[in-house]
Design an enzyme around this catalytic site. Structure first.
Site, short mmCIF file in Angstrom:
data_model
loop_
_atom_site.label_atom_id
_atom_site.label_comp_id
_atom_site.label_asym_id
_atom_site.label_seq_id
_atom_site.Cartn_x
_atom_site.Cartn_y
_atom_site.Cartn_z
N HIS A 1 0.87 -1.18 0.00
CA HIS A 1 0.00 0.00 0.00
C HIS A 1 0.91 1.23 0.00
O HIS A 1 1.03 1.93 1.00
CB HIS A 1 -0.92 -0.01 1.22
N GLU B 1 -0.07 0.11 -5.43
CA GLU B 1 -0.96 1.20 -5.01
C GLU B 1 -2.19 1.20 -5.91
O GLU B 1 -2.08 1.36 -7.12
CB GLU B 1 -0.25 2.55 -5.08
N ASP C 1 -4.27 -4.25 -6.64
CA ASP C 1 -4.46 -4.58 -5.23
C ASP C 1 -3.24 -5.31 -4.68
O ASP C 1 -2.86 -6.38 -5.16
CB ASP C 1 -5.71 -5.45 -5.10
N GLY C 2 -2.62 -4.74 -3.66
CA GLY C 2 -1.42 -5.33 -3.09
C GLY C 2 -1.66 -6.66 -2.41
O GLY C 2 -0.81 -7.55 -2.43
N ASP D 1 0.42 -2.40 5.18
CA ASP D 1 -0.12 -1.31 5.99
C ASP D 1 -1.30 -0.64 5.28
O ASP D 1 -1.21 0.53 4.88
CB ASP D 1 0.95 -0.29 6.35
#
Length: 285
Positions: free
Chosen positions: A42, A118, A148-149, A169
């Site tokens: 993120h 990101e 999407d991480g 995070d």
């Protein structure tokens, strides 16, 4: 879905704890010649202007980095973190604050790689612009994914050098982030058991947050370190961030000793009332 912008919170007390821990971990990984990957699930925009309108809207950095910026008595772990912030502010005036990707690109060596995820379209655009402005080396060693991480991490593990630091995070604005964090962490450990996994979480009055903390402490791994910083008591309405925590799987053996003098000092400097405290616990291999 795309409401969260970290610029509103850049440099707050949670960032101080997160990035202090991250700097120590990356410095530890740099002590061996073997290359490694830093994977940020993120990433955000990477760099933040504390004089900009978003940072000034809430001014959370005032009770974070600004409180410790010019303190000569800072413990060594804090000094190492402040050096990374100072690299962006050579005139000693605190204006720019580095996010996790920025700290990583400052600290990683040419042989190391950054893998940055990101999902926010505006954030990833700014992140790419910030990185491109650093010259040829940074973009060459960095890959930015506008996806999407949580889902993307699976394709990165295990990394070719068999050394990696993974930062998880999310904003936790979506309640599902707590479950997804745990699921992602468990899956990652299965895929790459020797990686260093760094999970940040907020201290807020939400059941999912409290449940995740208990689940982290019961995680079936060989070693972990858990540190948290509470800066104030919870508000009566349960709104707001009163602290944060970091849970590290396979932490550097030096991290706990580095945090022992740093955390009481952080409580003294960042505490906002008599409920300020820290906790530091670990499970050794």
């Amino acid at each position: 879905m795309f409401s969260y912008r970290h610029a509103f919170h850049a440099g707050n007390h949670a960032d101080v704890l997160k990035h202090l821990v991250l700097v120590h971990i990356l410095d530890y990984y740099n002590q061996k010649d073997a290359p490694y990957w830093f994977i940020d699930l993120h990433a955000g925009a990477g760099l933040y202007d504390l004089e900009g309108k978003w940072a000034q809207t809430k001014g959370e950095f005032v009770d974070g980095i600004a409180r410790i910026w010019d303190k000569p008595d800072a413990p060594q772990a804090v000094k190492a973190y402040l050096e990374q912030v100072a690299a962006l502010n050579p005139d000693s005036n605190l204006r720019y604050y580095p996010g996790s990707p920025w700290i990583a690109q400052q600290m990683l060596r040419p042989t190391d790689k950054l893998r940055l995820f990101e999902l926010h379209p505006s954030e990833v655009e700014i992140l790419n612009l910030n990185l491109e402005a650093q010259g040829k080396r940074i973009p060459r060693q960095t890959t930015v994914f506008d996806t999407d991480g949580f889902a993307g991490l699976k394709g990165q593990l295990p990394p070719p050098p068999r050394r990696a630091v993974v930062l998880i995070d999310p904003s936790y604005e979506d309640k599902q982030d707590y479950r997804r964090t745990m699921d992602t962490l468990k899956d990652a450990v299965q895929r790459f058991a020797t990686g260093c996994y760094v999970v940040w979480y907020p201290q807020i009055q939400r059941l999912e947050a409290q449940q995740m903390v208990r689940q982290l402490d019961r995680l079936d791994v060989k070693s972990w370190l858990h540190v948290s910083l509470t800066v104030k008591k919870s508000s009566p309405d349960g709104v707001g961030l009163n602290g944060s925590g970091m849970f590290i799987v396979n932490p550097p053996y030096t991290l706990k000793e580095a945090l022992k003098p740093a955390m009481p000092w952080m409580v003294k400097m960042l505490g906002q009332d008599d409920r300020a405290l820290y906790k530091l616990d670990d499970k050794s291999a």
